[in-house]
Design an enzyme around this catalytic site. Sequence first.
Site, mmCIF file in Angstrom:
data_model
loop_
_atom_site.group_PDB
_atom_site.id
_atom_site.type_symbol
_atom_site.label_atom_id
_atom_site.label_comp_id
_atom_site.label_asym_id
_atom_site.label_seq_id
_atom_site.Cartn_x
_atom_site.Cartn_y
_atom_site.Cartn_z
ATOM 1 N N TYR A 316 0.324 -1.296 0.268
ATOM 2 C CA TYR A 316 0.093 0.192 0.421
ATOM 3 C C TYR A 316 0.975 1.198 0.371
ATOM 4 O O TYR A 316 0.629 2.512 0.164
ATOM 5 C CB TYR A 316 -0.778 0.178 1.007
ATOM 6 C CG TYR A 316 -1.826 -1.122 1.287
ATOM 7 C CD1 TYR A 316 -2.710 -2.033 0.337
ATOM 8 C CD2 TYR A 316 -1.695 -1.823 2.569
ATOM 9 C CE1 TYR A 316 -3.950 -2.204 0.410
ATOM 10 C CE2 TYR A 316 -2.541 -3.182 2.641
ATOM 11 C CZ TYR A 316 -3.547 -2.590 2.380
ATOM 12 O OH TYR A 316 -4.347 -4.183 2.665
ATOM 13 N N CYS A 344 14.702 -11.297 -0.793
ATOM 14 C CA CYS A 344 15.414 -10.698 -2.664
ATOM 15 C C CYS A 344 13.660 -10.427 -3.061
ATOM 16 O O CYS A 344 13.607 -11.325 -4.003
ATOM 17 C CB CYS A 344 15.914 -12.207 -2.625
ATOM 18 S SG CYS A 344 16.677 -13.199 -1.894
#
Length: 421
Positions: A316, A344
């Site tokens: 968000y 990652c």
Amino acid sequence: MTAFTYREGALHAEDVALARIAAEVGTPVYVYATSAMEAQYDALVGALAGLDALVCYAVKANSNLAVIRTFARRGAGADVVSEGELRRALAAGVPASKIIFSGIGKTEAEMEFALRAGIGQFNVESEPEMIALSRIATRLGLVATVALRINPDVDAGSHAKITTGRKENKFGIDLAHAADVFRRGAALPGLAVRGLAVHIGSQLLDVAPFRAAFDVVGTLARALRNGGHPIDRLDFGGGIGITYRDEPLPDLALYAAIAREAADGLGCRLVFEPGRFLVGNAGVLLTRVLYVKDGVSQRFVIVDAAMNDLIRPTLYDAYHGIDPVLAPAPGAPLDPVDVVGPVCETGDLFAAQHVLPPVAAGALLVIRSAGAYGAVMASEYNSRPLVPEVLVKGGHYAVVRPRPTYESMLGLDRMPDWLGP
Ligand SMILES: *Cc1c(COP(=O)(O)O)cnc(C)c1O
């Protein structure tokens, strides 16, 4: 009031030093403060005093059983969106009569489970869903109490991914069809269509969208009443915002006044479904610094929490305050750093150019305002065991969800016989 304060230079949750929790439970870990949850609940109930109101905690914000029970003990009901959440609410001790089942995609099995449990209200979001509920209730010889969720086409003004009340969103029944759907529902067997519901989005800071949505509901309720339909409940949903950075909060007294006005003269029970408001600022994600790495153009503070533990920043673009658990020395320099996790993904970033005093490997940090939509959205991505949760009350704490072992995590998988044992 905040439950997270520095005492003699060390950040505490209520009366418990966060460093103690980190040492005993390990990091990363979510820490929730009971007093902060209770204070928010009491503030809302206080603002609604004088109204026939029921606060149903939106379990999806934080569904730990101990959190749900904290509110249930104070009289809250629960708003659930799946059979799993319904089972959690029941297990936590919420009376079935105070449970509301929301959501656009309830399965037949979920409806049957909820009907047998005797929940207080189904918020129905489409005509096909209403027909399915009627069929299942009739088969079971039970009656489902129903509120129709209306889509009032109101812009909540929050992030696009948490705005739910616009006509292009998937939620609710459009206003143009609502009265007809209500009438057809009232004629179906196995249903007691008794109310209207609305929920226009999350993290609302302004009361104007609430006013617009509640007025739509009140007006439609009056029209249906005049048409002879028994309407005894209006569900005004959740969505009340919290302070993440420095946002001014919506005025609860005004919020309550708007609800009162919208429902004026109807004599309905009013239902509210706050989630974030009750738990958001009652929790922090406690994490330890692994490395401090100087890049070409910025400094990275690499911590042991990651996007799989708290996805809000990357999902968000959410802001979360980050502070050291050890109070910085007076006059310590403040420099911008990127606080990142080990996953990652470039998106595994809690804050870019966040101003922090100097921190070294081993230091503890808190990521604030993490009590809502934190642990519930955690995953095992990168095969990181699910983040544990701790609940504090006064000078005590309890691990309310332990960290899974690697054995239990790997033990969930099964090998097909063609690959051998
Ligand atoms: C998510 C949701 C809530 C809670 O929203 P908050 O912004 O956390 O208060 C309430 N009702 C419904 C139907 C929801 O989907």
